[in-house]
Design a protein around this motif. Structure first.
Motif, PDB file in Angstrom:
ATOM      1  N   GLN A  14       0.833  -1.205   0.000  1.00 45.75           N
ATOM      2  CA  GLN A  14       0.000   0.000   0.000  1.00 45.75           C
ATOM      3  C   GLN A  14       0.870   1.259   0.000  1.00 45.75           C
ATOM      4  OE1 GLN A  14      -2.287   1.185   3.571  1.00 45.75           O
ATOM      5  NE2 GLN A  14      -4.081   0.795   2.280  1.00 45.75           N
ATOM      6  N   LEU A  15       1.903   1.253   0.832  1.00 45.66           N
ATOM      7  CA  LEU A  15       2.810   2.410   0.874  1.00 45.66           C
ATOM      8  C   LEU A  15       3.527   2.599  -0.458  1.00 45.66           C
ATOM      9  CD1 LEU A  15       4.296   2.012   4.452  1.00 45.66           C
ATOM     10  CD2 LEU A  15       3.016   3.976   3.596  1.00 45.66           C
ATOM     11  N   LEU A  16       3.929   1.514  -1.087  1.00 42.92           N
ATOM     12  CA  LEU A  16       4.594   1.604  -2.387  1.00 42.92           C
ATOM     13  C   LEU A  16       3.643   2.186  -3.439  1.00 42.92           C
ATOM     14  CD1 LEU A  16       7.127   1.069  -4.051  1.00 42.92           C
ATOM     15  CD2 LEU A  16       6.257  -1.251  -4.447  1.00 42.92           C
ATOM     16  N   VAL A  20       3.934   5.722  -5.534  1.00 46.00           N
ATOM     17  CA  VAL A  20       3.838   5.849  -6.994  1.00 46.00           C
ATOM     18  C   VAL A  20       2.839   6.941  -7.358  1.00 46.00           C
ATOM     19  CG1 VAL A  20       3.054   4.681  -9.102  1.00 46.00           C
ATOM     20  CG2 VAL A  20       4.568   3.494  -7.497  1.00 46.00           C
ATOM     21  N   ILE A  21       1.666   6.909  -6.732  1.00 45.76           N
ATOM     22  CA  ILE A  21       0.662   7.943  -6.991  1.00 45.76           C
ATOM     23  C   ILE A  21       1.180   9.296  -6.521  1.00 45.76           C
ATOM     24  CG2 ILE A  21      -1.698   8.710  -6.491  1.00 45.76           C
ATOM     25  CD1 ILE A  21      -1.320   6.230  -8.396  1.00 45.76           C
ATOM     26  N   GLY A  22       1.891   9.307  -5.407  1.00 47.13           N
ATOM     27  CA  GLY A  22       2.477  10.554  -4.901  1.00 47.13           C
ATOM     28  C   GLY A  22       3.450  11.169  -5.886  1.00 47.13           C
ATOM     29  N   VAL A  23       4.278  10.328  -6.503  1.00 44.56           N
ATOM     30  CA  VAL A  23       5.228  10.833  -7.503  1.00 44.56           C
ATOM     31  C   VAL A  23       4.462  11.414  -8.692  1.00 44.56           C
ATOM     32  CG1 VAL A  23       6.998  10.135  -9.181  1.00 44.56           C
ATOM     33  CG2 VAL A  23       7.149   9.359  -6.802  1.00 44.56           C
ATOM     34  N   LEU A  24       3.456  10.696  -9.143  1.00 39.87           N
ATOM     35  CA  LEU A  24       2.641  11.188 -10.261  1.00 39.87           C
ATOM     36  C   LEU A  24       1.962  12.513  -9.901  1.00 39.87           C
ATOM     37  CD1 LEU A  24       1.485  10.809 -13.092  1.00 39.87           C
ATOM     38  CD2 LEU A  24      -0.318   9.391 -12.059  1.00 39.87           C
ATOM     39  N   ASN A  25       1.380  12.580  -8.695  1.00 36.61           N
ATOM     40  CA  ASN A  25       0.746  13.824  -8.248  1.00 36.61           C
ATOM     41  C   ASN A  25       1.752  14.961  -8.146  1.00 36.61           C
ATOM     42  OD1 ASN A  25      -1.684  12.499  -8.016  1.00 36.61           O
ATOM     43  ND2 ASN A  25      -1.444  12.114  -5.844  1.00 36.61           N
ATOM     44  N   TRP A  66      -7.186   2.230  -6.345  1.00 39.91           N
ATOM     45  CA  TRP A  66      -6.021   1.378  -6.518  1.00 39.91           C
ATOM     46  C   TRP A  66      -5.230   1.193  -5.226  1.00 39.91           C
ATOM     47  CZ3 TRP A  66      -0.539   2.591  -7.792  1.00 39.91           C
ATOM     48  CH2 TRP A  66       0.162   1.475  -8.226  1.00 39.91           C
ATOM     49  N   VAL A  67      -4.994   2.250  -4.486  1.00 40.83           N
ATOM     50  CA  VAL A  67      -4.160   2.159  -3.287  1.00 40.83           C
ATOM     51  C   VAL A  67      -4.940   1.564  -2.122  1.00 40.83           C
ATOM     52  CG1 VAL A  67      -2.769   3.432  -1.611  1.00 40.83           C
ATOM     53  CG2 VAL A  67      -2.704   4.083  -4.028  1.00 40.83           C
ATOM     54  N   PHE A  68      -6.030   2.214  -1.738  1.00 39.53           N
ATOM     55  CA  PHE A  68      -6.785   1.791  -0.559  1.00 39.53           C
ATOM     56  C   PHE A  68      -7.940   0.848  -0.902  1.00 39.53           C
ATOM     57  CE2 PHE A  68      -4.807   5.868   0.611  1.00 39.53           C
ATOM     58  CZ  PHE A  68      -4.062   5.437   1.700  1.00 39.53           C
ATOM     59  N   LYS A  69      -8.356   0.832  -2.160  1.00 35.90           N
ATOM     60  CA  LYS A  69      -9.402  -0.063  -2.663  1.00 35.90           C
ATOM     61  C   LYS A  69     -10.637  -0.104  -1.767  1.00 35.90           C
ATOM     62  CE  LYS A  69      -6.088  -3.119  -4.878  1.00 35.90           C
ATOM     63  NZ  LYS A  69      -5.535  -4.467  -4.915  1.00 35.90           N
ATOM     64  N   THR A  70     -11.184   1.046  -1.492  1.00 34.25           N
ATOM     65  CA  THR A  70     -12.346   1.097  -0.610  1.00 34.25           C
ATOM     66  C   THR A  70     -13.634   1.047  -1.413  1.00 34.25           C
ATOM     67  OG1 THR A  70     -12.371   3.503  -0.571  1.00 34.25           O
ATOM     68  CG2 THR A  70     -11.127   2.397   1.168  1.00 34.25           C
ATOM     69  N   LYS A  71     -14.643   0.575  -0.759  1.00 35.02           N
ATOM     70  CA  LYS A  71     -15.993   0.537  -1.334  1.00 35.02           C
ATOM     71  C   LYS A  71     -16.954   1.313  -0.441  1.00 35.02           C
ATOM     72  CE  LYS A  71     -14.791  -2.369  -4.579  1.00 35.02           C
ATOM     73  NZ  LYS A  71     -14.112  -1.777  -5.680  1.00 35.02           N
ATOM     74  N   TYR A 139      -0.717  11.536   3.644  1.00 41.01           N
ATOM     75  CA  TYR A 139      -0.784  10.071   3.727  1.00 41.01           C
ATOM     76  C   TYR A 139      -1.390   9.652   5.066  1.00 41.01           C
ATOM     77  CZ  TYR A 139       0.195   5.181   4.322  1.00 41.01           C
ATOM     78  OH  TYR A 139       0.038   3.854   4.574  1.00 41.01           O
ATOM     79  N   ALA A 140      -0.881  10.207   6.142  1.00 41.14           N
ATOM     80  CA  ALA A 140      -1.374   9.841   7.470  1.00 41.14           C
ATOM     81  C   ALA A 140      -2.879  10.131   7.575  1.00 41.14           C
ATOM     82  CB  ALA A 140      -0.609  10.587   8.554  1.00 41.14           C
ATOM     83  N   TYR A 141      -3.301  11.277   7.098  1.00 40.71           N
ATOM     84  CA  TYR A 141      -4.722  11.637   7.158  1.00 40.71           C
ATOM     85  C   TYR A 141      -5.571  10.650   6.349  1.00 40.71           C
ATOM     86  CZ  TYR A 141      -9.037  14.285   6.737  1.00 40.71           C
ATOM     87  OH  TYR A 141     -10.361  14.665   6.776  1.00 40.71           O
ATOM     88  N   ASN A 142      -5.146  10.388   5.121  1.00 36.12           N
ATOM     89  CA  ASN A 142      -5.944   9.494   4.278  1.00 36.12           C
ATOM     90  C   ASN A 142      -5.935   8.057   4.772  1.00 36.12           C
ATOM     91  OD1 ASN A 142      -7.102  11.215   2.309  1.00 36.12           O
ATOM     92  ND2 ASN A 142      -5.076  11.486   1.448  1.00 36.12           N
ATOM     93  N   ARG A 143      -4.836   7.610   5.280  1.00 37.85           N
ATOM     94  CA  ARG A 143      -4.723   6.234   5.781  1.00 37.85           C
ATOM     95  C   ARG A 143      -5.620   6.015   6.997  1.00 37.85           C
ATOM     96  NH1 ARG A 143      -4.773   1.696   7.324  1.00 37.85           N
ATOM     97  NH2 ARG A 143      -3.048   0.280   7.668  1.00 37.85           N
ATOM     98  N   PHE A 144      -5.646   6.993   7.902  1.00 38.40           N
ATOM     99  CA  PHE A 144      -6.352   6.796   9.151  1.00 38.40           C
ATOM    100  C   PHE A 144      -7.708   7.483   9.239  1.00 38.40           C
ATOM    101  CE2 PHE A 144      -1.810   6.224  10.155  1.00 38.40           C
ATOM    102  CZ  PHE A 144      -1.868   4.880  10.517  1.00 38.40           C
ATOM    103  N   VAL A 145      -8.036   8.339   8.275  1.00 35.86           N
ATOM    104  CA  VAL A 145      -9.323   9.042   8.322  1.00 35.86           C
ATOM    105  C   VAL A 145     -10.140   8.742   7.062  1.00 35.86           C
ATOM    106  CG1 VAL A 145     -10.478  11.285   8.483  1.00 35.86           C
ATOM    107  CG2 VAL A 145      -8.388  10.867   9.782  1.00 35.86           C
ATOM    108  N   THR A 146      -9.685   9.193   5.910  1.00 37.48           N
ATOM    109  CA  THR A 146     -10.488   9.116   4.688  1.00 37.48           C
ATOM    110  C   THR A 146     -10.785   7.687   4.255  1.00 37.48           C
ATOM    111  OG1 THR A 146      -9.499  11.173   3.910  1.00 37.48           O
ATOM    112  CG2 THR A 146     -10.651   9.853   2.277  1.00 37.48           C
ATOM    113  N   PHE A 147      -9.740   6.876   4.116  1.00 34.82           N
ATOM    114  CA  PHE A 147      -9.907   5.539   3.543  1.00 34.82           C
ATOM    115  C   PHE A 147      -9.754   4.425   4.578  1.00 34.82           C
ATOM    116  CE2 PHE A 147      -8.246   8.113  -0.069  1.00 34.82           C
ATOM    117  CZ  PHE A 147      -9.386   8.106  -0.837  1.00 34.82           C
ATOM    118  N   ARG A 148      -9.984   4.726   5.826  1.00 35.61           N
ATOM    119  CA  ARG A 148      -9.835   3.691   6.842  1.00 35.61           C
ATOM    120  C   ARG A 148     -10.897   2.616   6.620  1.00 35.61           C
ATOM    121  NH1 ARG A 148     -12.607   7.059  11.072  1.00 35.61           N
ATOM    122  NH2 ARG A 148     -14.551   5.947  11.177  1.00 35.61           N
TER     123      ARG A 148
END
Length: 150
Positions: A14-16, A20-25, A66-71, A139-148
């Motif tokens: 997930q971090l990798l 990748v998306i971070g580099v693109l962004n 792709w990264v967090f694959k949430t539904k 990353y920390a915000y999205n990992r633990f808040v948005t896409f948890r």
């Protein structure tokens, strides 16, 4: 506490992917910033915000699918994502202001990077450094808040 190898592997992947998306962004944001600020002469702030808007649109789509694959509810995630973006952008702008105004980096010479002289070198360098702060916080915000995962 024992670390589950499968969970650690999944987090690493997930971090990798996030990187990748971070580099693109980052590339999208920097290209838009450079065109607007350096080539078209728009202000640092406007160029910065518009660059991030382009990066955020790209980021939400890729991170959700792709990264967090949430539904989860897409509207809720989009709202949280935008809130996180605004919070992290405020952090990035504060870091930028401190470096540009507080430390006077806006006055760096244009030839500070010998192999890549550019107009407004200090602003471009500060943009890159401030993006590091943004990326870590986002990353920390999205990992633990948005896409948890619920």
């Amino acid at each position: 506490m024992k670390i589950d190898k499968a969970e650690a592997r999944e987090t690493g992947i997930q971090l990798l992917k996030y990187a990748v998306i971070g580099v693109l962004n980052t590339l999208i944001t920097l290209v838009v910033f450079y065109i607007l600020n350096t080539r078209l002469g728009l202000s640092y702030g406007i160029s910065n915000v518009v660059g991030y808007i382009f990066g955020v649109i790209n980021s939400f789509l890729w991170n959700r699918n792709w990264v967090f694959k949430t539904k989860n509810d897409v509207r809720r995630e989009l709202l949280l994502f935008v809130c996180g973006f605004l919070l992290c952008l405020a952090l990035q702008l504060c870091v930028s202001w401190i470096l540009l105004e507080g430390f006077g980096w806006k006055n760096l010479p244009d030839d500070i990077i010998p192999f890549f002289p550019m107009q407004k070198a200090g602003q471009n360098i500060v943009m890159i450094l401030a993006m590091i702060f943004y990326t870590l916080a986002n990353y920390a915000y999205n990992r633990f808040v948005t896409f948890r995962i619920k």
